[in-house]
Scaffold this active site. Structure first.
Site, PDB file in Angstrom:
ATOM      1  N   GLU A 105       0.650  -1.337  -0.076  1.00  0.00           N
ATOM      2  CA  GLU A 105      -0.355  -0.373   0.160  1.00  0.00           C
ATOM      3  C   GLU A 105       1.422   1.256  -0.249  1.00  0.00           C
ATOM      4  OE1 GLU A 105      -2.740  -0.465   3.091  1.00  0.00           O
ATOM      5  OE2 GLU A 105      -3.759  -2.051   2.199  1.00  0.00           O
TER       6      GLU A 105
ATOM      7  N   ASP B 179     -11.865 -10.483  -0.322  1.00  0.00           N
ATOM      8  CA  ASP B 179     -14.027 -10.525   0.894  1.00  0.00           C
ATOM      9  C   ASP B 179     -14.604  -9.639  -0.369  1.00  0.00           C
ATOM     10  OD1 ASP B 179     -12.573  -8.275   1.686  1.00  0.00           O
ATOM     11  OD2 ASP B 179     -11.981  -8.734   3.824  1.00  0.00           O
TER      12      ASP B 179
ATOM     13  N   ASN C 134       2.030  -5.279  -2.897  1.00  0.00           N
ATOM     14  CA  ASN C 134       0.742  -5.787  -3.138  1.00  0.00           C
ATOM     15  C   ASN C 134       0.054  -4.225  -2.480  1.00  0.00           C
ATOM     16  OD1 ASN C 134      -1.448  -7.475  -2.290  1.00  0.00           O
ATOM     17  ND2 ASN C 134      -0.896  -6.955   0.125  1.00  0.00           N
TER      18      ASN C 134
ATOM     19  N   GLU D  78      -6.280 -10.060  -1.546  1.00  0.00           N
ATOM     20  CA  GLU D  78      -6.578 -10.211   0.177  1.00  0.00           C
ATOM     21  C   GLU D  78      -8.106 -10.238  -0.449  1.00  0.00           C
ATOM     22  OE1 GLU D  78      -5.472  -7.280   2.328  1.00  0.00           O
ATOM     23  OE2 GLU D  78      -3.017  -7.280   2.165  1.00  0.00           O
TER      24      GLU D  78
ATOM     25  N   HIS E 113     -10.548  -5.943  -1.256  1.00  0.00           N
ATOM     26  CA  HIS E 113     -11.238  -5.775  -1.244  1.00  0.00           C
ATOM     27  C   HIS E 113     -12.256  -5.282  -1.477  1.00  0.00           C
ATOM     28  CE1 HIS E 113      -8.677  -7.710   2.185  1.00  0.00           C
ATOM     29  NE2 HIS E 113      -7.576  -6.048   1.667  1.00  0.00           N
TER      30      HIS E 113
HETATM   31  C1  XIL Z   1      -5.780  -6.333   8.541  1.00  0.00           C
HETATM   32  C2  XIL Z   1      -6.701  -7.142   9.701  1.00  0.00           C
HETATM   33  O1  XIL Z   1      -7.447  -7.772   8.545  1.00  0.00           O
HETATM   34  C3  XIL Z   1      -6.671  -7.320  11.030  1.00  0.00           C
HETATM   35  O2  XIL Z   1      -6.625  -8.054  11.455  1.00  0.00           O
HETATM   36  C4  XIL Z   1      -6.103  -5.993  11.802  1.00  0.00           C
HETATM   37  O3  XIL Z   1      -6.237  -5.278  12.349  1.00  0.00           O
HETATM   38  C5  XIL Z   1      -5.772  -4.598  10.585  1.00  0.00           C
HETATM   39  O4  XIL Z   1      -5.007  -5.261   9.201  1.00  0.00           O
HETATM   40  N1  XIL Z   1      -4.710  -4.425   3.386  1.00  0.00           N
HETATM   41  C6  XIL Z   1      -3.780  -5.411   4.268  1.00  0.00           C
HETATM   42  C7  XIL Z   1      -3.908  -6.497   5.172  1.00  0.00           C
HETATM   43  O5  XIL Z   1      -2.975  -5.459   3.168  1.00  0.00           O
HETATM   44  O6  XIL Z   1      -2.919  -6.295   5.924  1.00  0.00           O
HETATM   45  C8  XIL Z   1      -5.064  -5.741   6.018  1.00  0.00           C
HETATM   46  O7  XIL Z   1      -5.468  -6.546   7.589  1.00  0.00           O
HETATM   47  C9  XIL Z   1      -5.959  -5.402   5.955  1.00  0.00           C
HETATM   48  C10 XIL Z   1      -5.773  -4.603   4.306  1.00  0.00           C
END
Ligand code: XIL
Length: 441
Positions: free
Chosen positions: A255, A365, A297, A363, A333
């Site tokens: 990020e 969802d 990422n 990641e 996401h």
């Molecule tokens: C999130 C986790 O899922 C949580 O448990 C934590 O509190 C915060 O981080 N992008 C990412 C992940 O690269 O590492 C993040 O994970 C979600 C967003």
């Protein structure tokens, strides 16, 4: 043989090509025929083993070696020679119908002699019933973010082990956890996930080395560029060395790009070190592990748009400077709507492939605060299908296993139910959506 190559590239139709990625370490790349076309018109095709780009040590020889392959390769990769793993011309072409002789179709006759589950050595005897068996049909990995604290819960562990062949520690390998005080390392949480994965024949992706979030205070409080640079290089060196040989990939930088897509995020790294910190981070990771896949990422860069373009140009620039980068992680996401569209995501995967870069859906969802399970299933299906059809997409990771532990709970709504298993570990419609996507349905 590299463990990833071993599990993923035993398909009969993979093409093994020795590639010298521009400016990176010499290594092997396995590209499908479609991915190797210079015209780039058809990086696609359902099924077939994905290719690995960059890095050294991918000496896999899926299906044995055969006749010489033609010259080709995605931009930025200098193909020195090609080895056809057999059955030249048998790959499904982009957009063409799945050929039962080259890729078993769900519901069609299973070619029991050619397809095995990832790593367990067992020949599939019928239609797959788990995500990992379905993903293995197209030589992709299917994973989830796992939490070490949950592994002692029997249903959690059993579901993960049965369904998945890939794991990403949700928090355990982040800087605040692994180096809470400068020079004092704690890898216990990450080690627990690695041990669980190894016991269950799962691969692991390390996540993440350099990120503006979940930083320990001692890093956030640094004000001197040299101190921060030294701390970053040491952190990367120690952590990557610790997990050398135990993870197949690292999210090296996470990020780093601003949401607007006009530049880098305004964080401590870009402020004190300038844009060069990203190159330096990847070089340090490569120095500590010559074989692991190195990943950039990010979120909001999965499809089209300013941020996606920025990431594309950034990694293209890294390659042109000889920075060792192998893949881009598309976080994904999302909600149930087709946004970013599956079409745009496929196009983004394709242009990254033409740079010679692998991709992960890293990641995923799909939050459904309005509880539309079927729309959620369709969304999972369409994005997973993108990966299954992109020759250089290595796999899909869902950001959590069960809805009851999703990081999104209580964020946009109390129960966004964004994952593949419900609170009781029952598979949701989205589970079938993912299965079908891997099976080309
Ligand atoms: C999130 C986790 O899922 C949580 O448990 C934590 O509190 C915060 O981080 N992008 C990412 C992940 O690269 O590492 C993040 O994970 C979600 C967003």
């Amino acid at each position: 043989m590299h463990p990833v190559a071993h599990s993923l590239f035993k398909g009969r139709h993979a093409r093994l090509r020795r590639v010298r990625a521009a400016g990176t370490l010499a290594g092997f790349v396995i590209l499908s025929a479609a991915a190797c076309r210079r015209d780039g018109a058809t990086v696609g095709g359902t099924g077939g083993a994905p290719g690995f780009a960059g890095g050294s040590g991918f000496d896999g020889s899926p299906g044995g070696s055969g006749g010489a392959g033609g010259a080709g390769g995605a931009g930025g990769a200098d193909v020195e020679m090609g080895i056809d793993a057999g059955d030249a011309g048998a790959d499904a072409d982009a957009g063409s119908k799945v050929d039962a002789n080259t890729q078993p179709d769900a519901g069609s006759k299973v070619d029991a002699g050619s397809t095995t589950d990832a790593g367990n050595g067992l020949v599939d005897a019928g239609p797959p019933t788990t995500l990992r068996a379905a993903a293995a049909r197209t030589h992709r990995l299917i994973g989830a973010a796992l939490g070490a604290a949950h592994l002692s819960e029997a249903a959690y562990a059993a579901t993960a082990a049965t369904e998945l062949d890939f794991a990403t520690p949700e928090n355990e390998m982040k800087w605040e956890t692994t180096e809470p005080a400068q020079g004092s390392f704690d890898f216990s949480g990450g080690d627990a996930i690695v041990a669980f994965a190894q016991a269950n024949d799962m691969k692991v992706k390390g996540h993440t080395l350099v990120w503006h979030s979940q930083l320990p205070d001692w890093v956030s409080n640094l004000t001197n560029a040299t101190d921060l640079h030294d701390a970053m290089i040491n952190h990367i060196t120690q952590e990557v060395s610790h997990y050398r040989g135990q993870v197949i990939a690292w999210d090296v930088v996470n990020e780093a790009v601003a949401d607007s897509g006009v530049g880098l995020r305004d964080d401590i790294f870009s402020e004190l070190l300038g844009a060069g910190y990203i190159d330096d981070a990847f070089k340090a990771a490569r120095a500590a592990d010559p074989a692991v896949l190195l990943v950039y990422n990010d979120y909001g860069a999965e499809g089209s748009g300013a941020k996606s373009d920025y990431v594309y140009n950034m990694v293209k620039g890294m390659l042109s400077r000889g920075v060792p980068i192998n893949a881009v992680g598309l976080q994904m996401h999302t909600g149930p709507a087709d946004s970013p569209s599956a079409t745009a995501v496929a196009a983004n995967m394709q242009r990254l492939a033409l740079l010679g870069l692998n991709v992960f859906v890293s990641e995923m969802d799909v939050q459904i605060c309005t509880s539309d399970l079927n729309a959620q299933s369709a969304r999972f299906h369409d994005i997973v299908a993108d990966c299954a059809q992109a020759p250089l997409c290595l796999g899909v990771t869902v950001w959590g296993l069960t809805d009851k532990y999703s990081w999104l709970n209580g964020m946009t709504c109390a129960t966004p139910q964004p994952l593949l298993f419900d609170d009781n570990y029952l598979p949701k419609p989205a589970h079938a959506g993912v299965m079908n996507a891997f099976l080309g349905l």
